[in-house]
Motif scaffolding. Sequence first.
Motif, mmCIF file in Angstrom:
data_model
loop_
_atom_site.group_PDB
_atom_site.id
_atom_site.type_symbol
_atom_site.label_atom_id
_atom_site.label_comp_id
_atom_site.label_asym_id
_atom_site.label_seq_id
_atom_site.Cartn_x
_atom_site.Cartn_y
_atom_site.Cartn_z
ATOM 1 N N LEU A 1 0.805 -1.223 0.000
ATOM 2 C CA LEU A 1 0.000 0.000 0.000
ATOM 3 C C LEU A 1 0.836 1.269 0.000
ATOM 4 O O LEU A 1 0.304 2.363 -0.225
ATOM 5 N N ARG A 2 2.143 1.150 0.244
ATOM 6 C CA ARG A 2 3.057 2.298 0.248
ATOM 7 C C ARG A 2 2.559 3.380 1.209
ATOM 8 O O ARG A 2 1.880 4.325 0.827
ATOM 9 N N LEU A 3 2.898 3.234 2.462
ATOM 10 C CA LEU A 3 2.436 4.149 3.492
ATOM 11 C C LEU A 3 3.548 4.383 4.505
ATOM 12 O O LEU A 3 4.107 3.431 5.059
ATOM 13 N N GLY A 4 3.873 5.651 4.724
ATOM 14 C CA GLY A 4 4.898 6.005 5.697
ATOM 15 C C GLY A 4 4.574 7.340 6.340
ATOM 16 O O GLY A 4 3.617 8.017 5.951
ATOM 17 N N TRP A 5 5.382 7.737 7.322
ATOM 18 C CA TRP A 5 5.139 9.013 7.985
ATOM 19 C C TRP A 5 6.427 9.547 8.586
ATOM 20 O O TRP A 5 7.387 8.812 8.817
ATOM 21 N N LEU A 6 6.455 10.846 8.802
ATOM 22 C CA LEU A 6 7.585 11.454 9.498
ATOM 23 C C LEU A 6 7.069 12.357 10.602
ATOM 24 O O LEU A 6 5.956 12.888 10.544
ATOM 25 N N TYR A 7 7.913 12.534 11.600
ATOM 26 C CA TYR A 7 7.643 13.432 12.720
ATOM 27 C C TYR A 7 8.817 14.395 12.799
ATOM 28 O O TYR A 7 9.973 13.967 12.835
ATOM 29 N N GLY A 8 8.528 15.694 12.790
ATOM 30 C CA GLY A 8 9.612 16.661 12.787
ATOM 31 C C GLY A 8 9.220 17.987 13.376
ATOM 32 O O GLY A 8 8.049 18.225 13.732
ATOM 33 N N PRO A 9 10.176 18.904 13.492
ATOM 34 C CA PRO A 9 9.893 20.262 13.951
ATOM 35 C C PRO A 9 8.923 20.955 12.997
ATOM 36 O O PRO A 9 8.869 20.626 11.803
ATOM 37 N N ALA A 10 8.177 21.905 13.512
ATOM 38 C CA ALA A 10 7.126 22.558 12.720
ATOM 39 C C ALA A 10 7.669 23.171 11.438
ATOM 40 O O ALA A 10 7.031 23.088 10.387
ATOM 41 N N HIS A 11 8.853 23.781 11.492
ATOM 42 C CA HIS A 11 9.382 24.456 10.299
ATOM 43 C C HIS A 11 9.797 23.467 9.219
ATOM 44 O O HIS A 11 9.705 23.763 8.019
ATOM 45 N N ILE A 12 10.229 22.279 9.623
ATOM 46 C CA ILE A 12 10.588 21.258 8.640
ATOM 47 C C ILE A 12 9.329 20.640 8.038
ATOM 48 O O ILE A 12 9.241 20.424 6.819
ATOM 49 N N VAL A 13 8.339 20.393 8.863
ATOM 50 C CA VAL A 13 7.059 19.887 8.389
ATOM 51 C C VAL A 13 6.431 20.862 7.398
ATOM 52 O O VAL A 13 5.889 20.467 6.357
ATOM 53 N N ASP A 14 6.518 22.141 7.695
ATOM 54 C CA ASP A 14 5.968 23.162 6.801
ATOM 55 C C ASP A 14 6.654 23.124 5.439
ATOM 56 O O ASP A 14 5.990 23.181 4.393
ATOM 57 N N ALA A 15 7.993 22.988 5.432
ATOM 58 C CA ALA A 15 8.727 22.947 4.172
ATOM 59 C C ALA A 15 8.349 21.723 3.349
ATOM 60 O O ALA A 15 8.134 21.815 2.133
ATOM 61 N N VAL A 16 8.246 20.555 4.005
ATOM 62 C CA VAL A 16 7.906 19.326 3.291
ATOM 63 C C VAL A 16 6.492 19.404 2.727
ATOM 64 O O VAL A 16 6.233 18.995 1.583
ATOM 65 N N ASN A 17 5.569 19.937 3.502
ATOM 66 C CA ASN A 17 4.190 20.032 3.029
ATOM 67 C C ASN A 17 4.038 20.963 1.831
ATOM 68 O O ASN A 17 3.106 20.811 1.033
ATOM 69 N N ARG A 18 4.943 21.913 1.675
ATOM 70 C CA ARG A 18 4.867 22.849 0.550
ATOM 71 C C ARG A 18 5.218 22.187 -0.780
ATOM 72 O O ARG A 18 4.803 22.671 -1.842
ATOM 73 N N ILE A 19 5.987 21.111 -0.735
ATOM 74 C CA ILE A 19 6.360 20.438 -1.985
ATOM 75 C C ILE A 19 5.744 19.045 -2.100
ATOM 76 O O ILE A 19 5.854 18.398 -3.150
ATOM 77 N N ARG A 20 5.092 18.594 -1.062
ATOM 78 C CA ARG A 20 4.438 17.281 -1.085
ATOM 79 C C ARG A 20 3.268 17.293 -2.065
ATOM 80 O O ARG A 20 2.543 18.266 -2.175
ATOM 81 N N GLY A 21 3.076 16.192 -2.767
ATOM 82 C CA GLY A 21 1.915 16.080 -3.639
ATOM 83 C C GLY A 21 0.636 16.200 -2.824
ATOM 84 O O GLY A 21 0.558 15.682 -1.706
ATOM 85 N N PRO A 22 -0.391 16.865 -3.351
ATOM 86 C CA PRO A 22 -1.599 17.120 -2.556
ATOM 87 C C PRO A 22 -2.381 15.868 -2.178
ATOM 88 O O PRO A 22 -3.114 15.872 -1.196
ATOM 89 N N PHE A 23 -2.209 14.783 -2.939
ATOM 90 C CA PHE A 23 -2.909 13.534 -2.629
ATOM 91 C C PHE A 23 -1.903 12.383 -2.698
ATOM 92 O O PHE A 23 -2.090 11.412 -3.432
ATOM 93 N N ASN A 24 -0.828 12.499 -1.925
ATOM 94 C CA ASN A 24 0.271 11.536 -2.047
ATOM 95 C C ASN A 24 0.022 10.225 -1.302
ATOM 96 O O ASN A 24 0.817 9.294 -1.410
#
Length: 365
Positions: free
Chosen positions: A230-253
């Motif tokens: 099913l290809r499923l993973g997750w990350l936990y990080g500081p808010a500023h890193i999460v914000d950066a990743v979410n800006r380039i993450r596919g909207p329905f990844n």
Amino acid sequence: MTTAAGPAPRPGILGITPYVGGEAKITGVERPIRLASNESALGPSAKAVAAYRALAGEIHRYPDGGADELREALGRCHGLDPARIVCGAGSDDLLNLLADAFLRDGDEAIHTTHGFLVYPIATLGSGATPVAAAERNYTADVDAMLAAVSERTKVVFLANPNNPTGTYVSFDEIKRLRRGLPPHVLLVLDAAYAEYVRRNDYEAGIELVATSENVVMCRTFSKIYGLAALRLGWLYGPAHIVDAVNRIRGPFNVNAPAMAAGIAAIADSAHIAAAQAHNERWLGWLLDEISKLGLTVTPSVANFVLIHFPKAAGRTAEDADRFLSSRGLILRRVSAYKLPNALRMSVGSEEANRLAVSALSEFMG
């Protein structure tokens, strides 16, 4: 030979050796025993399968782009703020997103000699240069990693436990590594096999992320949860890193059935406990029984073992792989990990484990 002119990829892309997963088929064998990809020996939770199937009639709908329910479930399970969690199509997706967000041309990213192959691939794909730090006894060496840091270093990737060696670094050593890194260098702790570890001095990374601004922890549903397809993973990080990743993450990844299965898998504590107990029993058995055959096995805390073979003709890892295939058994060649004379074997079912050891015994003669 001339070729037609056309778009050219960025420098470095064609220098990447593509990742090749473990084999899944043997010609002439209808149902081979697959022990190459560190998949769960018990398979998925029945509750996860039911949750997946329940979404079959809704696959024409777009999934929740923020994976809100899955992030909330992960938050409840691990005591984390869901706002600091990002979900992806496997942890590989997230590793590549981190590289894209924090590496640029001219930068360097450190990994260990026998570290997960996705790290140098993600690094090169982002235009940066991968730097391999030497290991000690097939284990990440914090001193070597710190010595590899230069003014160009921007990311340090560390699999803990490591794939394909199965070794781990204690939490005290992880904290020493983090203290030794400049604050602008991102430490990525890849804890794909964390649920299998039974050591008092181990910590997956949650505590360090909670108290740091430059540490991220990645996890997966592909191993103990048995949801690799099913290809499923997750990350936990500081808010500023999460914000950066979410800006380039596919909207329905992440797809909807995968999220539903993941939520159900998290909640099935009995299945997780059974998978842990199975692994604890058979990991130790494999280490003992394979060692009795005269083969060296690297001590592992994950759900696989790294088996080292002699260099003598007829007894090499290549010879063993060919022999095991003839018996319908698939193990993992790890030459790409700079381990040309070793095979990695997943902890399988009782039947698979016994058949593999029996075949190895026959091979060793």
